[in-house]
Structure formats: structure tokens, C-alpha cells
Enzyme design. Structure first.
Site, PDB file in Angstrom:
ATOM      1  N   GLU A 185      38.442  49.016  27.411  1.00  0.00           N
ATOM      2  CA  GLU A 185      38.445  47.520  27.503  1.00  0.00           C
ATOM      3  C   GLU A 185      37.098  46.753  28.176  1.00  0.00           C
ATOM      4  OE1 GLU A 185      41.730  46.075  30.369  1.00  0.00           O
ATOM      5  OE2 GLU A 185      42.190  48.153  29.720  1.00  0.00           O
ATOM      6  N   ASP A 241      49.830  42.368  33.714  1.00  0.00           N
ATOM      7  CA  ASP A 241      48.685  43.171  33.511  1.00  0.00           C
ATOM      8  C   ASP A 241      48.177  43.123  34.967  1.00  0.00           C
ATOM      9  OD1 ASP A 241      46.987  45.283  32.475  1.00  0.00           O
ATOM     10  OD2 ASP A 241      46.826  44.135  30.523  1.00  0.00           O
TER      11      ASP A 241
END
Length: 810
Positions: free
Chosen positions: A521, A325
Site C-alpha cells: 500500500e 487499521d
């Protein structure tokens, strides 16, 4: 995924040190150390079509002809905002991605043709470098091709979870793939297989359901939709793209629902609750898996060999590539974003290094040459990457060509998004049969979400946080209010679309659309599950009810929330989640046709329990998983609890300092004796506070120190929503955490007497000396006599574009 934003260096917690665990999670043994035992995990296997002998032989020949630099280049991925096609001549990278705030040539609202042009430029450049291996291009198409204006945008995953229909999920995957491929891109970072346990987590809406079995069935269906069934010796077709099972593992199980946090649970719980979706996706042929930012028992997944190699690649037989990520490798102990051999030896094959790719490439080449990174591990990683490229049809003399812009927003695609939006709705209350809205009714359509495409589409829409999405981005869509007005008019009724709830002729019924503002997020993390509407929603509902008007609440949210007062004040209450751009889907259910029947009945069922209070995790739900009324099965709901059972003031947000003119606890407002203050109407009654400087002085908001370093790494800014009533001739110093800028020119340029917004990026304050790890005074405004300003809201928010810094204060 994390795009153009903060890099959080998480606190690593020793496995046995946490005493407070999630409800239902067994205590972690004292010797817990984040090391998995593969034998207790479920077995799976990538289909044989992924690794057919002919492909493997071709890859072996390619590897033999590649230099160390070319191999390492395959293992590193850059963001399109930080690399150009010309860079590939020196740095033979194997992959690029388009982050949440990145668009072709800096255009966040580029059309499919422009995306295709950029992809082709990179692909052509890659064929001339890196052993001639075409580049792989990835994007977050998480509810449709959501970076692209006019694309088909589906409800976010939580709404799809209410459908309980894997066949429809597969069709959604097929359409998403066709539109992604239509812009030339060949890889999407989906599906998310998280099983959220604490809905305070800001990514809860990316989870399909609380039930691991449903997540597994959806993961399989979405994988098959995106990629199609794999066939031995044949690549994916031109309307299919590579899927990504993410985020491995338990990102939905972190303590207190903290993004990038620690899953402090036993291995048994980890396997039974959070790993179930991965075997299903792997067996279905998922070509890639993404590692999570989070940790298990204090060990970061990006550096956990027992999970990435022993479990995922060993026990689960995953033969594709494991991608990281956004700079997640830099969070592994001992690593930086430009130096991390540990992540590759742990089992990561492709490091997502969006803006750090050049430094990571150079250090990794050195480590490959000096033996720090074994060549066997490099060859394995590159083999896996080339397998995916082969399966996508990127290798060989006749590559699969993707790039049909006509696929984007095709009418049949939009029709399915409308169906999904309609079927995702969950009816929680319908006392007196106020729904469906009867033919000929006079209807007021109100609330901040009534004509707000950003609120109904949510995060990951055009930009990362989705805050600046507008109806103009999706001319083939409809806001909820306009769709309702059209359907009501077609049934002989009359409507007034008035977000602030004003009207001249008394309506029969009011539909009030409200809920959470867009977030993604981290920004979406919450201290509790209380809905804290700050745009006058509750007052509006109460005022309409007090006037004897029947009220239908349409609640937009990325999670179930404590809404006891709103439910009691409403005759009907609909959980609409984040339904996407096709507002007509809601009208199909809420509005009766001239014959008195709606096009569709309610079909959605709660994928997560609806809380009876604001505490989390939810213990005693108000409505359990699976609850949902229909027109065919009505029921009357009595009064529900209105006590949040948490101290809402004590749990105020660390990044919200003024809301509707009020300063939430624990923040405090202070004034010099030279500044006066009074309540003022800006957008609603007494929703702001007007400050007048009678001499040089300051206003300030102070409180306990908070750590805002997590917001520092990206496009976050201090936002002032205010009105300049009178501008002084001298400086106006805006200070944050001790660093000040003169915004006098901005103040004087603002339209006098008109609401305006001022944003200063946090990076500006940091560069000016602010300590963002201990912010105790997030706002101070110092000015001379003659300055009058009316403040409504002050907060930190993500922005989708680069904003220059103002001039420093003298």
C-alpha cells in the site's frame, strides 16, 4: 493495514466540492455529507452461533467482574515490536498484532516454533492480568501465512480472481488457517473485499475482481475456509482462525486511486459497487470487520457512526468486533493517535494502536471514568471482543490449543499453491504457437524476474513491502526461471538462465520474465497505468526479437498495465500476476512434456480489463474482463496501440530521482563546474552516469517541491545504487531537502569498483531539520577533489529493518 511507517493526515474534502469523479460514478449531490441511510443498504445477519445464549450469559458474568481499566484494555491493540509480555501486568491489553515488518523478538524470519513461543508468552501473561482474559493475536496472512519463511504462499488476490473458482478459494482459506494456527496465532486480517475501480491504486492486487458479485462469492468462500462453518455452542477448531472482512468501506473506490483517499460517490454507487461483499461474509460468520483508512464524501470511516454502527452493526446485523487499521483513529478530525473517544462512539470496538497503545489506553481510561466515553458503549465493545474470543475457544477451562508447526509448508498445501499459480495465468497472445515450449527446445530464460522470488511473490511477503524476499526464504518453492529450466530439461531441452539475456549458443526461443518490483500500500500508487520498466526489459525483448529469436513475455504485476510495446515485441504474452513461491505452477502450463503436451492448459480469465493505453480508469480496454486464450482455443493477435496517451515525463514519480543513469522529468540534474559527468556501463550499456570531482563541488537533483511526509512515519530511506570508483580523504556530504550527513566513512568502506547500495532513513533527514512537506532538492552530493562515483538509481524505498543514521555534516 499499515506497518511501521508513515501516518498520513489526509485532506478532508467536503462532499460536494469535487468536480472530477471516477468514470461511471454519479455526481455527488451538493448536500452529500458522508451520512448513510441504513434502509437503502442490504440486510445481513451474523449466524446465531456467534451469539448463543450460554456464551452471552458467560460474557455478562465476566463483564460484571471487570474493572474500567480491564475493559478499556480489551479495546486496544499493540504491535509486538512495541510491547512485551511484562507490560500486560500494568496495561491489561486484550489484543496484539504482528505488523508487516514485525517478527518475534525482532526476528522477521522467525520460524513457526518461535512465533508459537512468543504467542504463548503473551497468552500466559494475559491470563495473569486483565481479569484473566487471554490475549487475541492477529496477523496479515493475506496470501498464505506470508510473514513466515517456508510457509505456503499463494498468488495474490488478483491472480486468484482469474481462477473464478470459489471452491478453490475455500480450500486456500483452510490451508492458510491451518498454517496460521500452526504458529499459535488465532486471527488473520483477511479477506480483502475491495472492488478496485482505479488500478493506479497500489493495493489493487488485494482485490479479487472488478465484479462485485465475484468479490462477494470469494468473500464468503474465504471466510468459510478460514473459520469453518460456525456451530452453536462450539468454538472454532484448532486448525481454524478468525477472519476479517476488510476494509470497510470502498477503499477500492477512492478518487484517482489514492491510498487512504476519499470515495467521492453517491450512496447508491457505494452500496451497489463496494458494499456487496460484506453481507456475504457476515452471513458466512465473519467474526471481525476492519474499518478502512479512507473516507466517504469527506468523512473518515474510523469516525463514521452512520456506517460503523447504523449500517454495519444495525442493518447488516454484524455481531462480531470492528477493528481499526494502523493508527487510523488518529486521522479522525479532532483526534490524535493517543486521544480519540470519537472513534469508539462511532462504533469502533478495538483500536489498532501499534506504537501509540500506552497513551491511548491512559486517555481512554480517563474518558471512561469522566463519562466522555459512555460505559454502555464500552460494555458493548468489550462484549463483542469477548464473543470473538469465546468463538475462538480462548475462554473457559479447556481452551482450544493452536500450535502445530508441522502444518507450515506441508506438501499437500504446496501442491494446492502450485495448482493455483498455474490456473491463475492468463494468456493474452500466442502467435505462431510458440507456447507451450516444445520438447527438446533450446531456451534462454532471461529478464529481471527470471530468478527473483521477491518479484514473483510481491508485497506482504516476509516484510510489508516484500522488497527483500529471497529464494532462501522459501526453500520449498522455486523461482520461475529455475522451475522452467527443470521442466525443459525433463523434456529433453536445454536452457540458459541468464537474467541479463546474454548467451553463447543461439536459442530457439527466449522466455523473458519481467514486470513490477514488489510493493504494498501507498508505495504502489502510480500516476498512470504505464509500465515503466527501468531494468532494460524492453531493450532486452527488442534485442532478442531483432536477432530473430522468438520471445515469450511472462509479465509479473499487481494490476493490468499498459504494455503495448512489449506485447507487439513478443510472440507470446502471459499475464502471470504475482503467482507466489511455486514457480513450478508456471512451468506446468508453459512447458510441454516429452509427449508434446503441457501438464495444464491456460485456465485464467482477466479479472480486470487490460488497458489499451496508460490512462485510468480504463475506458476502452485492449482486452475486456473475462478475456483469456487457451491452447485449445487459440487466436492470432495483430499489432496493438503503443501510444500511452499520457505524458509519461510529466507524471514521473515523486520518489524516483534517477533511473538507469537518467533523471526523469520534472527532476533536473545540475553540476558545479568542478564536477564532470559521462555515461557509463554499470549493469548494462550506458545505464549509469559517472561523476568526477576535480575540486570541491556538488551535484544536485532539483525540481518542483513534493510532499513526502506520508513516507516519514515508517522504514523509508533514500537509496543510492552506485559504485565508488575513487574515494576522497575528506567528507562526502549527502543532502536531502537541505539536511546533510557526512557519508565519507561509508564511501571509504565501500568495495572500490564494485556496485554497492547506500541507504539513509528519511527520519534521519527529518531529525536533522529537513522539511519533508516541501522537498525540492532530494539529492545533493558535495565532495572534494578525488571523488569519482557512478550512479545508477536514486529513489525512496521502504526497508525492512532499522538503519542507523550516519554522522551529521560539519
Amino acid at each position: 493495514m499499515k506497518f511501521r511507517r508513515w501516518l498520513m493526515v489526509a485532506t478532508l474534502l467536503a462532499g460536494g466540492c469535487a468536480a472530477a469523479l471516477q468514470a461511471g460514478t454519479p455526481a455527488v449531490a451538493a448536500k452529500a455529507n458522508g451520512q448513510a441511510r441504513p434502509a437503502v443498504w442490504p440486510a445481513a445477519k451474523s449466524p446465531a452461533a456467534v451469539t448463543d445464549p450460554a456464551t452471552e450469559a458467560a460474557i455478562t458474568r465476566m463483564l460484571a467482574g471487570m474493572t474500567v481499566e480491564q475493559k478499556v484494555g480489551q479495546m486496544i491493540q499493540a504491535d509486538i515490536s512495541a510491547i512485551t509480555p511484562a507490560d500486560l501486568a500494568r496495561y491489561p491489553l486484550g489484543s496484539i498484532l504482528a505488523g508487516g515488518n514485525s517478527g518475534p523478538y525482532g526476528d522477521e524470519r522467525a520460524d513457526a516454533a518461535k512465533w508459537l513461543r512468543l504467542v504463548n508468552e503473551f497468552r500466559e501473561a494475559s491470563r495473569k492480568s486483565g481479569a484473566g482474559v487471554p490475549i487475541l493475536v492477529g496477523v496479515d496472512a493475506v496470501h498464505g501465512h506470508s510473514n513466515l519463511p517456508s510457509a505456503t504462499i499463494f498468488p495474490h488476490n488478483i491472480g486468484l480472481g482469474a481462477l473464478r473458482d470459489p471452491a478453490l478459494i475455500r480450500r486456500i482459506g483452510e490451508i492458510t488457517a491451518a498454517e496460521v494456527a500452526g504458529s499459535g496465532i488465532d486471527w488473520t486480517f483477511a479477506p480483502t473485499l475491495a472492488v478496485p475501480q482505479d488500478l493506479r491504486w497500489g493495493r489493487s492486487y488485494e482485490g479479487y475482481a472488478a465484479d462485485p458479485a465475484q468479490v462477494a462469492s470469494y468473500g464468503r468462500a474465504m471466510t468459510l475456509g478460514l473459520q469453518g462453518p460456525l456451530a452453536k455452542g462450539r468454538p472454532l477448531g484448532p486448525l481454524h482462525v478468525a477472519a476479517t472482512a476488510k476494509h470497510f468501506l470502498a477503499d477500492g473506490g477512492t478518487l484517482d486511486g489514492k491510498d487512504q483517499g476519499d470515495a467521492q460517490m453517491s450512496e447508491r454507487t457505494l452500496v451497489a459497487r463496494h458494499a456487496v461483499g460484506y453481507p456475504a461474509a457476515i452471513d458466512a460468520g465473519a467474526l471481525t470487520v476492519m474499518a478502512s483508512f479512507s473516507s466517504w464524501q469527506g468523512v473518515k470511516h474510523h469516525g463514521n457512526k452512520s456506517l460503523l454502527t447504523d449500517v454495519l452493526k444495525g442493518r447488516m446485523g454484524f455481531a462480531g468486533l470492528v477493528v481499526g487499521d494502523w493508527n487510523g483513529h488518529g486521522q479522525v478530525p479532532g483526534c490524535t493517535v493517543t486521544d480519540c473517544p470519537q472513534t469508539f462512539t462511532a462504533g469502533l470496538d478495538l483500536a489498532m494502536a501499534p506504537d501509540s497503545w500506552k497513551g491511548l489506553y491512559e486517555t481512554t481510561v480517563r474518558q471512561a471514568r469522566d463519562g466522555t466515553l459512555p460505559m454502555a458503549r464500552i460494555d458493548d465493545a468489550v462484549r463483542r471482543i469477548l464473543r470473538v474470543k469465546a468463538k475462538l475457544g480462548l475462554l473457559g477451562a479447556e481452551p482450544v490449543l493452536r500450535g502445530d508447526p508441522a502444518q507450515v509448508g506441508a506438501p499437500q498445501h504446496l501442491a494446492l499453491a502450485r495448482e493455483a499459480a498455474a490456473r491463475s495465468l492468463v494468456l493474452l497472445k500466442n502467435n505462431g504457437g510458440v507456447l507451450p515450449l516444445r520438447p527438446g527446445a533450446r531456451v534462454l530464460i532471461a529478464g529481471p524476474g527470471a530468478d527473483n522470488m521477491a518479484m514473483q511473490a510481491g508485497g506482504w511477503t516476509i516484510t510489508w513491502q516484500g522488497t527483500d524476499t529471497t529464494a532462501a526464504d522459501f526453500p520449498n518453492g522455486q523461482t520461475i526461471g529455475r522451475a522452467l529450466a527443470s521442466a525443459i530439461g525433463a523434456a529433453g531441452g536445454k536452457t540458459v538462465l541468464s537474467p541479463n539475456g546474454t548467451f553463447t549458443d543461439r536459442p530457439d526461443v527466449a522466455v523473458v520474465v519481467y514486470g513490477e518490483e514488489p510493493y504494498a500500500e501507498f508505495q504502489g500508487d502510480r500516476p498512470d497505468l504505464a509500465f515503466r520498466g527501468h531494468m532494460g526489459e524492453q531493450q532486452l525483448v527488442a534485442r532478442l526479437k531483432a536477432s530473430g529469436i522468438r520471445v515469450v513475455s511472462v509479465f509479473l504485476s499487481g494490476r493490468p498495465m499498459f504494455t503495448g510495446p512489449q506485447i507487439n515485441a513478443s510472440d507470446a504474452f502471459v499475464a502471470a500476476w504475482l503467482p507466489g513461491t511455486q514457480g513450478a505452477g508456471l512451468a506446468d502450463v508453459l512447458v510441454a512434456k516429452p509427449d508434446g503436451k503441457p501438464k495444464r492448459d491456460f485456465a485464467g480469465r482477466l479479472p480486470f480489463a487490460w488497458p489499451a493505453d496508460a490512462r485510468s480508469p480504463v475506458a476502452k480496454p485492449l482486452f475486456p474482463v473475462g478475456y483469456g486464450l487457451t491452447y485449445a482455443r487459440p487466436a492470432k493477435l495483430g499489432a496493438v496501440n503503443e501510444d500511452p496517451r499520457v505524458d509519461l515525463a510529466a507524471s514521473a514519480s515523486e520518489d524516483t530521482y534517477m533511473t538507469r543513469g537518467a533523471v526523469p522529468s520534472p527532476w533536473r540534474l545540475g553540476l558545479d563546474s568542478t564536477v564532470t559527468a559521462r555515461a557509463m556501463d554499470l549493469a548494462a550499456q550506458e545505464d549509469s552516469r559517472q561523476f568526477t570531482w576535480t575540486d570541491r563541488g556538488s551535484i544536485a537533483i532539483d525540481g518542483p517541491t513534493v510532499d513526502l511526509t506520508r513516507q516519514l512515519g515508517g522504514d523509508y530511506a533514500l537509496l543510492l545504487e552506485w559504485r565508488i570508483d575513487s574515494a576522497p580523504a575528506g567528507p562526502v556530504d549527502l543532502s536531502f531537502a537541505g539536511a546533510a550527513f557526512d557519508i565519507g566513512p561509508v564511501v571509504r568502506a565501500a568495495p572500490a569498483g564494485q556496485p554497492t547500495e547506500t541507504r539513509v532513513p528519511l527520519r534521519c533527514f527529518k531529525d536533522a531539520g529537513a522539511n519533508l512537506s516541501a522537498v525540492g532538492t532530494p539529492l545533493r552530493i558535495t565532495a572534494n577533489k578525488g571523488f569519482t562515483a557512478t550512479l545508477r538509481n536514486v529513489r525512496i524505498e521502504p526497508v525492512g529493518s532499522s538503519i542507523p543514521c550516519p554522522g551529521k555534516a560539519g
